[in-house]
Design an enzyme around this catalytic site. Structure first.
Site, PDB file in Angstrom:
ATOM      1  N   CYS A 163      44.847  91.062  44.769  1.00 35.68           N
ATOM      2  CA  CYS A 163      43.985  91.702  45.774  1.00 35.68           C
ATOM      3  C   CYS A 163      44.730  92.656  46.696  1.00 35.68           C
ATOM      4  O   CYS A 163      44.523  93.865  46.627  1.00 35.68           O
ATOM      5  CB  CYS A 163      43.278  90.632  46.596  1.00 35.68           C
ATOM      6  SG  CYS A 163      42.278  89.556  45.559  1.00 35.68           S
TER       7      CYS A 163
ATOM      8  N   ARG B 202      49.430  87.645  38.864  1.00 38.16           N
ATOM      9  CA  ARG B 202      49.208  89.089  38.976  1.00 38.16           C
ATOM     10  C   ARG B 202      50.057  89.635  40.133  1.00 38.16           C
ATOM     11  O   ARG B 202      50.000  89.147  41.234  1.00 38.16           O
ATOM     12  CB  ARG B 202      47.724  89.397  39.213  1.00 38.16           C
ATOM     13  CG  ARG B 202      46.863  89.167  37.979  1.00 38.16           C
ATOM     14  CD  ARG B 202      45.401  89.383  38.283  1.00 38.16           C
ATOM     15  NE  ARG B 202      44.893  88.398  39.222  1.00 38.16           N
ATOM     16  CZ  ARG B 202      43.702  88.480  39.834  1.00 38.16           C
ATOM     17  NH1 ARG B 202      42.905  89.502  39.597  1.00 38.16           N
ATOM     18  NH2 ARG B 202      43.315  87.539  40.666  1.00 38.16           N
TER      19      ARG B 202
HETATM   20  C1  UGA Z   1      43.483  87.853  49.983  1.00 36.90           C
HETATM   21  C2  UGA Z   1      42.802  87.735  51.359  1.00 36.90           C
HETATM   22  O1  UGA Z   1      43.579  86.871  52.203  1.00 36.90           O
HETATM   23  C3  UGA Z   1      41.387  87.150  51.220  1.00 36.90           C
HETATM   24  O2  UGA Z   1      40.754  87.106  52.479  1.00 36.90           O
HETATM   25  C4  UGA Z   1      40.600  88.052  50.266  1.00 36.90           C
HETATM   26  O3  UGA Z   1      39.298  87.558  50.056  1.00 36.90           O
HETATM   27  C5  UGA Z   1      41.313  88.115  48.926  1.00 36.90           C
HETATM   28  O4  UGA Z   1      42.652  88.646  49.125  1.00 36.90           O
HETATM   29  C6  UGA Z   1      40.538  89.015  48.017  1.00 36.90           C
HETATM   30  O5  UGA Z   1      40.508  90.230  48.263  1.00 36.90           O
HETATM   31  O6  UGA Z   1      39.861  88.532  47.116  1.00 36.90           O
HETATM   32  P1  UGA Z   1      44.684  86.108  48.343  1.00 36.90           P
HETATM   33  O7  UGA Z   1      45.026  87.290  47.491  1.00 36.90           O
HETATM   34  O8  UGA Z   1      44.130  84.876  47.707  1.00 36.90           O
HETATM   35  O9  UGA Z   1      43.612  86.524  49.472  1.00 36.90           O
HETATM   36  O10 UGA Z   1      46.030  85.682  49.070  1.00 36.90           O
HETATM   37  P2  UGA Z   1      46.601  85.656  50.555  1.00 36.90           P
HETATM   38  O11 UGA Z   1      46.558  84.289  51.085  1.00 36.90           O
HETATM   39  O12 UGA Z   1      46.021  86.743  51.383  1.00 36.90           O
HETATM   40  O13 UGA Z   1      48.131  86.022  50.270  1.00 36.90           O
HETATM   41  C7  UGA Z   1      48.472  87.292  49.719  1.00 36.90           C
HETATM   42  C8  UGA Z   1      49.969  87.440  49.604  1.00 36.90           C
HETATM   43  O14 UGA Z   1      50.562  87.587  50.893  1.00 36.90           O
HETATM   44  C9  UGA Z   1      50.676  86.265  48.942  1.00 36.90           C
HETATM   45  O15 UGA Z   1      51.639  86.793  48.036  1.00 36.90           O
HETATM   46  C10 UGA Z   1      51.354  85.562  50.098  1.00 36.90           C
HETATM   47  O16 UGA Z   1      52.510  84.876  49.728  1.00 36.90           O
HETATM   48  C11 UGA Z   1      51.682  86.737  51.005  1.00 36.90           C
HETATM   49  N1  UGA Z   1      51.858  86.374  52.436  1.00 36.90           N
HETATM   50  C12 UGA Z   1      50.823  85.838  53.136  1.00 36.90           C
HETATM   51  C13 UGA Z   1      53.072  86.622  53.055  1.00 36.90           C
HETATM   52  O17 UGA Z   1      54.034  87.132  52.441  1.00 36.90           O
HETATM   53  N2  UGA Z   1      53.211  86.305  54.390  1.00 36.90           N
HETATM   54  C14 UGA Z   1      52.207  85.770  55.097  1.00 36.90           C
HETATM   55  O18 UGA Z   1      52.401  85.515  56.314  1.00 36.90           O
HETATM   56  C15 UGA Z   1      50.979  85.526  54.462  1.00 36.90           C
END
Ligand code: UGA
Length: 437
Positions: A264, A334
């Site tokens: 995403c 992904r």
């Molecule tokens: C993200 C959004 O958070 C959701 O709200 C949205 O619905 C979704 O995309 C989507 O578009 O369908 P997601 O991809 O499941 O959700 O994952 P996240 O929890 O957002 O994490 C994304 C990435 O950021 C991960 O690789 C995580 O490790 C990284 N991350 C997250 C960090 O490096 N630091 C942080 O503080 C938080």
């Protein structure tokens, strides 16, 4: 209510099961027969905590079925479009083929009064285009854009009790006939007090891309601070704790490390930039190019720190990578930063073994040249360095003394800044965090 859910991937499979849990009669439709067969047997084709149990529970009620035949959408009054919008190959824009194909295949099954509900993340302007296609075929059907905000790993809870609903309807008015229908679909979470906002189509589409862009920006902001901490000897985790206490800033999504990945955030910020360019508003989003660049620099940084840890040479070094999924509680690889780093290390001459509680089959399909081992202790055998790149609890809880007995040299790079540095150092490890002294 009778509901069809078109597209049964990470979004649609969860949505279908949750709509049945809310009491509706649901048919999940997907062109992939393997996926349909698995779901019909209450087996999720991907790992999502709680989904298999939920599928079993709602299928036992007879309220949820799966098919690859779009004709089964006929008879439902609400049709959710939940197909993917991946990045186009070789371009930044979103590939709209699946949304277009799903919507067009649905057209001939629409009845007067039906509501088509778009949940996929799409470039602004898509809903207006699809609404006119729908109107031409079935003038008495309506399109609502109702973006989904679920996070993988928390998808069931996020769908059953989201933090908000956004309904984008033509004209943006509360009186639009689709509003009452969608209120009935979501009556359980709405009655629990979930806020709902009514907007026009374009605003609803933008809410989703703006939200993901903000999250990506927040992560890249703290990773930029990590670069400064690395240059100045400061500690980015303490910095995040301190600025996060200002509730205008907030501590969430301020975890510095190897950066964001997944299906995403990376593709959404790129598609957003591409769409802004088409609209003649590219300057508004040039900062997202920097957000993307900071994020990608984290991956190269980890390779450099690993080389440094391994006495300035990766050639022939045995590296164990803890984590393949893009985040914990998921088997999704992904654009996984962990796997991308593992592959870069391997290309530079290291012998890389990857371990992960759930994502090894998907990882092996994507990078067959890496070594895979399910048991973290075995994966660490004779390692010259360990890299923690996905913060699964099982990796956070590893015993440094037990692990030290398996490796050649006790050196660990904590790519997510989740380990207790003092504890690992006391057990004889050379510990390196990212943006931490
Ligand atoms: C993200 C959004 O958070 C959701 O709200 C949205 O619905 C979704 O995309 C989507 O578009 O369908 P997601 O991809 O499941 O959700 O994952 P996240 O929890 O957002 O994490 C994304 C990435 O950021 C991960 O690789 C995580 O490790 C990284 N991350 C997250 C960090 O490096 N630091 C942080 O503080 C938080």
């Amino acid at each position: 209510m009778r509901i069809s859910v078109i597209g049964c991937g990470y979004l649609g499979a969860v949505h279908a099961a949750c709509m049945a849990k809310l009491g509706h009669d649901v048919v999940g439709i997907d062109v992939d027969s393997e996926k349909i067969d698995a779901l019909a047997a209450s087996k999720s084709p991907f790992y999502e905590p709680g989904l298999d149990q939920l599928l079993e529970e709602v299928q036992a009620t007879g309220r949820l079925s799966f098919t690859n035949d779009m004709a089964h959408a006929a008879g439902s009054s609400v049709h959710f479009i939940c197909v993917g919008t991946p990045q186009k190959s070789g371009e930044n824009g979103a590939d709209m083929r699946f949304v277009d194909a799903a919507t067009h295949a649905l057209l001939e099954h629409l009845a007067p009064g039906d509501i088509v509900v778009g949940k996929s993340t799409v470039p602004v302007g898509t809903a207006a285009r699809l609404a006119s296609d729908i109107h031409r075929r079935q003038p008495e059907a309506h399109l609502v854009w109702n973006p989904e905000f679920l996070r993988e790993g928390h998808a069931v809870a996020d769908t059953l009790s989201p933090d908000r609903f956004v309904y984008g309807v033509d004209g943006g008015s509360e009186d639009h006939p689709a509003v009452a229908v969608l209120d009935e679909v979501y009556s359980v979470p709405l009655s629990a007090g979930t806020p709902r906002l009514i907007t026009d189509h374009a605003t609803a589409e933008l809410v989703k891309t703006a939200a993901n862009s903000f999250l990506a920006t927040k992560i890249s902001f703290i990773n930029a601070m990590a670069e400064l901490c690395e240059a100045s000897g400061a500690d980015v985790s303490r910095l995040a704790d301190a600025i996060g206490l200002d509730d205008r800033i907030g501590r969430k999504f301020l975890n510095a490390g190897i950066g964001f990945g997944g299906g995403c955030l990376p593709k959404d910020i790129r598609a957003f930039m591409a769409r802004a360019g088409e609209l003649g508003a590219d300057q508004a989003l040039t900062f997202l190019r920097e957000v993307d660049a900071i994020n990608m620099r984290r991956r190269s940084r980890v390779v450099e720190v690993t080389r440094d840890l391994c006495d300035d040479s990766l050639l022939g070094k045995r590296i164990t990578v803890l984590g393949a999924a893009f985040k914990p509680e998921s088997d999704d690889v992904r654009d996984s930063p962990a796997l991308s780093i593992a592959a870069q290390l391997q290309l530079q001459g290291a012998v890389v073994t990857v371990t992960d509680p759930k994502a090894l089959p998907n990882a092996a399909k994507r990078f067959p040249e890496l070594h895979y081992e399910a048991d973290p202790l075995k994966a660490a055998t004779k390692a010259d360095a360990i890299l923690l790149l996905t913060e699964w609890p099982v990796f956070r809880d590893l015993d440094p003394y037990e692990l030290a007995a398996n490796v050649t040299v006790p050196r660990i790079l904590d790519g997510r800044n989740v380990l207790d540095a003092a504890k690992w150092r006391a057990a004889g490890w050379t510990y390196r965090g990212l943006g931490r002294p």
